[in-house]
Write a protein that holds these residues in place. Structure first.
Motif, PDB file in Angstrom:
ATOM      1  N   GLU A  10      29.591  37.045  41.842  1.00 24.37           N
ATOM      2  CA  GLU A  10      30.086  35.558  41.897  1.00 24.37           C
ATOM      3  C   GLU A  10      30.614  35.220  40.232  1.00 24.37           C
ATOM      4  OE1 GLU A  10      27.258  32.615  42.463  1.00 24.37           O
ATOM      5  OE2 GLU A  10      26.471  33.601  44.292  1.00 24.37           O
ATOM      6  N   SER A  11      30.416  36.038  39.174  1.00 19.69           N
ATOM      7  CA  SER A  11      30.891  35.744  37.977  1.00 19.69           C
ATOM      8  C   SER A  11      32.063  36.729  37.348  1.00 19.69           C
ATOM      9  CB  SER A  11      29.639  36.000  36.832  1.00 19.69           C
ATOM     10  OG  SER A  11      29.151  37.159  36.936  1.00 19.69           O
ATOM     11  N   GLY A  12      32.089  37.768  38.194  1.00 21.11           N
ATOM     12  CA  GLY A  12      33.200  38.915  37.764  1.00 21.11           C
ATOM     13  C   GLY A  12      34.639  38.367  38.075  1.00 21.11           C
ATOM     14  N   LYS A  13      35.455  38.999  37.148  1.00 21.19           N
ATOM     15  CA  LYS A  13      36.942  39.049  37.495  1.00 21.19           C
ATOM     16  C   LYS A  13      37.703  40.511  37.371  1.00 21.19           C
ATOM     17  CE  LYS A  13      37.350  34.374  36.256  1.00 21.19           C
ATOM     18  NZ  LYS A  13      36.753  33.711  37.416  1.00 21.19           N
ATOM     19  N   ILE A  14      38.476  40.350  38.280  1.00 15.73           N
ATOM     20  CA  ILE A  14      39.093  41.815  38.534  1.00 15.73           C
ATOM     21  C   ILE A  14      40.056  41.876  37.248  1.00 15.73           C
ATOM     22  CG2 ILE A  14      40.141  43.545  39.904  1.00 15.73           C
ATOM     23  CD1 ILE A  14      37.353  42.692  40.708  1.00 15.73           C
ATOM     24  N   GLU A  15      39.839  43.281  36.578  1.00 17.50           N
ATOM     25  CA  GLU A  15      40.959  43.280  35.287  1.00 17.50           C
ATOM     26  C   GLU A  15      41.425  44.801  35.713  1.00 17.50           C
ATOM     27  OE1 GLU A  15      38.129  42.586  32.188  1.00 17.50           O
ATOM     28  OE2 GLU A  15      37.168  44.179  32.305  1.00 17.50           O
ATOM     29  N   VAL A  16      42.595  45.022  34.672  1.00 18.93           N
ATOM     30  CA  VAL A  16      43.265  46.039  34.600  1.00 18.93           C
ATOM     31  C   VAL A  16      42.651  46.955  33.377  1.00 18.93           C
ATOM     32  CG1 VAL A  16      45.345  47.380  34.533  1.00 18.93           C
ATOM     33  CG2 VAL A  16      45.293  45.144  35.739  1.00 18.93           C
ATOM     34  N   ARG A  17      42.546  48.115  33.859  1.00 15.60           N
ATOM     35  CA  ARG A  17      41.736  49.186  32.721  1.00 15.60           C
ATOM     36  C   ARG A  17      42.609  50.211  32.663  1.00 15.60           C
ATOM     37  NH1 ARG A  17      35.246  48.392  33.448  1.00 15.60           N
ATOM     38  NH2 ARG A  17      35.190  46.311  33.544  1.00 15.60           N
ATOM     39  N   ASP A  18      43.158  50.662  31.512  1.00 20.18           N
ATOM     40  CA  ASP A  18      43.694  51.856  31.249  1.00 20.18           C
ATOM     41  C   ASP A  18      42.675  53.109  31.112  1.00 20.18           C
ATOM     42  OD1 ASP A  18      46.379  50.795  31.680  1.00 20.18           O
ATOM     43  OD2 ASP A  18      46.457  50.406  29.465  1.00 20.18           O
ATOM     44  N   LYS A  19      42.904  54.154  31.935  1.00 19.44           N
ATOM     45  CA  LYS A  19      42.109  55.268  31.932  1.00 19.44           C
ATOM     46  C   LYS A  19      42.763  56.624  31.858  1.00 19.44           C
ATOM     47  CE  LYS A  19      38.236  52.953  32.216  1.00 19.44           C
ATOM     48  NZ  LYS A  19      37.168  52.983  31.133  1.00 19.44           N
ATOM     49  N   GLU A  20      42.370  57.638  31.230  1.00 19.83           N
ATOM     50  CA  GLU A  20      43.010  59.012  31.371  1.00 19.83           C
ATOM     51  C   GLU A  20      42.034  59.934  31.997  1.00 19.83           C
ATOM     52  OE1 GLU A  20      44.359  62.404  28.325  1.00 19.83           O
ATOM     53  OE2 GLU A  20      44.905  60.037  27.555  1.00 19.83           O
ATOM     54  N   VAL A  21      42.510  60.526  33.298  1.00 19.15           N
ATOM     55  CA  VAL A  21      41.760  61.285  33.958  1.00 19.15           C
ATOM     56  C   VAL A  21      42.477  62.691  33.989  1.00 19.15           C
ATOM     57  CG1 VAL A  21      40.761  61.554  36.172  1.00 19.15           C
ATOM     58  CG2 VAL A  21      40.886  59.151  35.311  1.00 19.15           C
ATOM     59  N   SER A  22      41.891  63.624  33.720  1.00 18.43           N
ATOM     60  CA  SER A  22      42.480  65.062  33.810  1.00 18.43           C
ATOM     61  C   SER A  22      43.735  64.962  33.055  1.00 18.43           C
ATOM     62  CB  SER A  22      42.618  65.395  35.217  1.00 18.43           C
ATOM     63  OG  SER A  22      41.428  65.618  35.830  1.00 18.43           O
ATOM     64  N   GLY A  23      43.876  64.324  31.857  1.00 16.75           N
ATOM     65  CA  GLY A  23      45.204  64.187  31.157  1.00 16.75           C
ATOM     66  C   GLY A  23      46.207  63.491  31.629  1.00 16.75           C
ATOM     67  N   LYS A  24      45.865  62.783  32.772  1.00 14.56           N
ATOM     68  CA  LYS A  24      47.021  61.829  33.087  1.00 14.56           C
ATOM     69  C   LYS A  24      46.597  60.361  33.048  1.00 14.56           C
ATOM     70  CE  LYS A  24      48.532  65.111  36.561  1.00 14.56           C
ATOM     71  NZ  LYS A  24      48.805  65.442  38.013  1.00 14.56           N
ATOM     72  N   LYS A  25      47.565  59.502  32.522  1.00 11.37           N
ATOM     73  CA  LYS A  25      47.025  57.991  32.577  1.00 11.37           C
ATOM     74  C   LYS A  25      47.100  57.650  33.864  1.00 11.37           C
ATOM     75  CE  LYS A  25      48.833  57.722  27.908  1.00 11.37           C
ATOM     76  NZ  LYS A  25      49.556  56.845  26.835  1.00 11.37           N
ATOM     77  N   VAL A  26      46.048  56.756  34.266  1.00 15.68           N
ATOM     78  CA  VAL A  26      45.925  55.982  35.605  1.00 15.68           C
ATOM     79  C   VAL A  26      45.404  54.421  35.345  1.00 15.68           C
ATOM     80  CG1 VAL A  26      43.853  57.213  36.145  1.00 15.68           C
ATOM     81  CG2 VAL A  26      45.281  56.272  37.963  1.00 15.68           C
ATOM     82  N   LYS A  27      45.500  53.699  35.954  1.00 12.76           N
ATOM     83  CA  LYS A  27      44.915  52.315  35.894  1.00 12.76           C
ATOM     84  C   LYS A  27      43.862  52.212  36.807  1.00 12.76           C
ATOM     85  CE  LYS A  27      49.032  49.833  34.330  1.00 12.76           C
ATOM     86  NZ  LYS A  27      48.711  50.260  32.894  1.00 12.76           N
ATOM     87  N   LEU A  28      42.947  51.563  36.254  1.00 14.31           N
ATOM     88  CA  LEU A  28      41.454  51.344  37.330  1.00 14.31           C
ATOM     89  C   LEU A  28      41.534  49.766  37.392  1.00 14.31           C
ATOM     90  CD1 LEU A  28      38.777  52.064  38.454  1.00 14.31           C
ATOM     91  CD2 LEU A  28      37.759  51.884  36.035  1.00 14.31           C
ATOM     92  N   TYR A  29      41.541  49.292  38.356  1.00 13.87           N
ATOM     93  CA  TYR A  29      41.162  47.974  38.715  1.00 13.87           C
ATOM     94  C   TYR A  29      39.730  47.865  39.004  1.00 13.87           C
ATOM     95  CZ  TYR A  29      46.335  48.505  39.877  1.00 13.87           C
ATOM     96  OH  TYR A  29      47.695  48.993  39.741  1.00 13.87           O
ATOM     97  N   ALA A  30      39.046  46.922  37.971  1.00  9.54           N
ATOM     98  CA  ALA A  30      37.732  46.957  38.023  1.00  9.54           C
ATOM     99  C   ALA A  30      37.078  45.416  37.791  1.00  9.54           C
ATOM    100  CB  ALA A  30      36.879  47.906  37.184  1.00  9.54           C
ATOM    101  N   CYS A  31      35.852  45.092  37.994  1.00  4.95           N
ATOM    102  CA  CYS A  31      35.240  43.939  37.860  1.00  4.95           C
ATOM    103  C   CYS A  31      34.801  44.104  36.246  1.00  4.95           C
ATOM    104  CB  CYS A  31      33.847  43.777  38.907  1.00  4.95           C
ATOM    105  SG  CYS A  31      32.930  42.497  38.217  1.00  4.95           S
ATOM    106  N   SER A  32      34.894  42.658  35.769  1.00  2.10           N
ATOM    107  CA  SER A  32      34.615  42.593  34.242  1.00  2.10           C
ATOM    108  C   SER A  32      33.119  43.089  34.278  1.00  2.10           C
ATOM    109  CB  SER A  32      34.999  41.263  33.880  1.00  2.10           C
ATOM    110  OG  SER A  32      34.519  40.370  34.648  1.00  2.10           O
ATOM    111  N   ASN A  33      32.322  42.792  35.402  1.00  2.00           N
ATOM    112  CA  ASN A  33      30.875  43.101  35.156  1.00  2.00           C
ATOM    113  C   ASN A  33      30.609  44.709  35.523  1.00  2.00           C
ATOM    114  OD1 ASN A  33      30.127  40.542  34.700  1.00  2.00           O
ATOM    115  ND2 ASN A  33      30.250  39.903  36.721  1.00  2.00           N
TER     116      ASN A  33
END
Length: 114
Positions: A10-33
């Motif tokens: 109920e309280s979370g917002k979906i935010e964009v997070r920058d991650k690096e996986v196996s040396g590649k930059k990728v976005k993770l769309y995740a809940c703030s919680n």
């Protein structure tokens, strides 16, 4: 950047997070919680203090030639399913086809094959 309300808590917002996986930059769309940890930079696990597990990796459909954009995730949050164009390279030929994807709690998203 906030893409919308979390469908799983109920309280979370979906935010964009920058991650690096196996040396590649990728976005993770995740809940703030949802709080994530990694030891090797390849496998991300929920921390013990996380209260939600919503996540969609931008490259979830990369094997089908599709990278999820902000607009795709926003539409998934507002609608039950989203039609996307996927690519198959079967027998050396490129074949494009449309399928619907839906949110899936365990995997982030799922393709409706039937």
């Amino acid at each position: 950047m906030i893409l919308g309300k979390c469908p799983y808590c109920e309280s979370g917002k979906i935010e964009v997070r920058d991650k690096e996986v196996s040396g590649k930059k990728v976005k993770l769309y995740a809940c703030s919680n949802a709080k994530w940890k990694t030891e090797d930079g390849d496998i991300f696990e929920l921390r013990e203090d996380a209260i939600c597990d919503f996540r969609i990796w931008q490259n979830s459909l990369a094997r089908y030639g599709k990278w999820l954009q902000y607009k795709d995730v926003r539409r998934l949050l507002n609608e039950e399913e989203l039609e996307v164009e996927l690519l198959s390279k079967k027998y050396g030929k490129k074949v494009y086809y449309n399928k619907f994807i839906v949110l899936n709690r365990e995997y982030g998203i799922s393709v409706l094959w039937e």
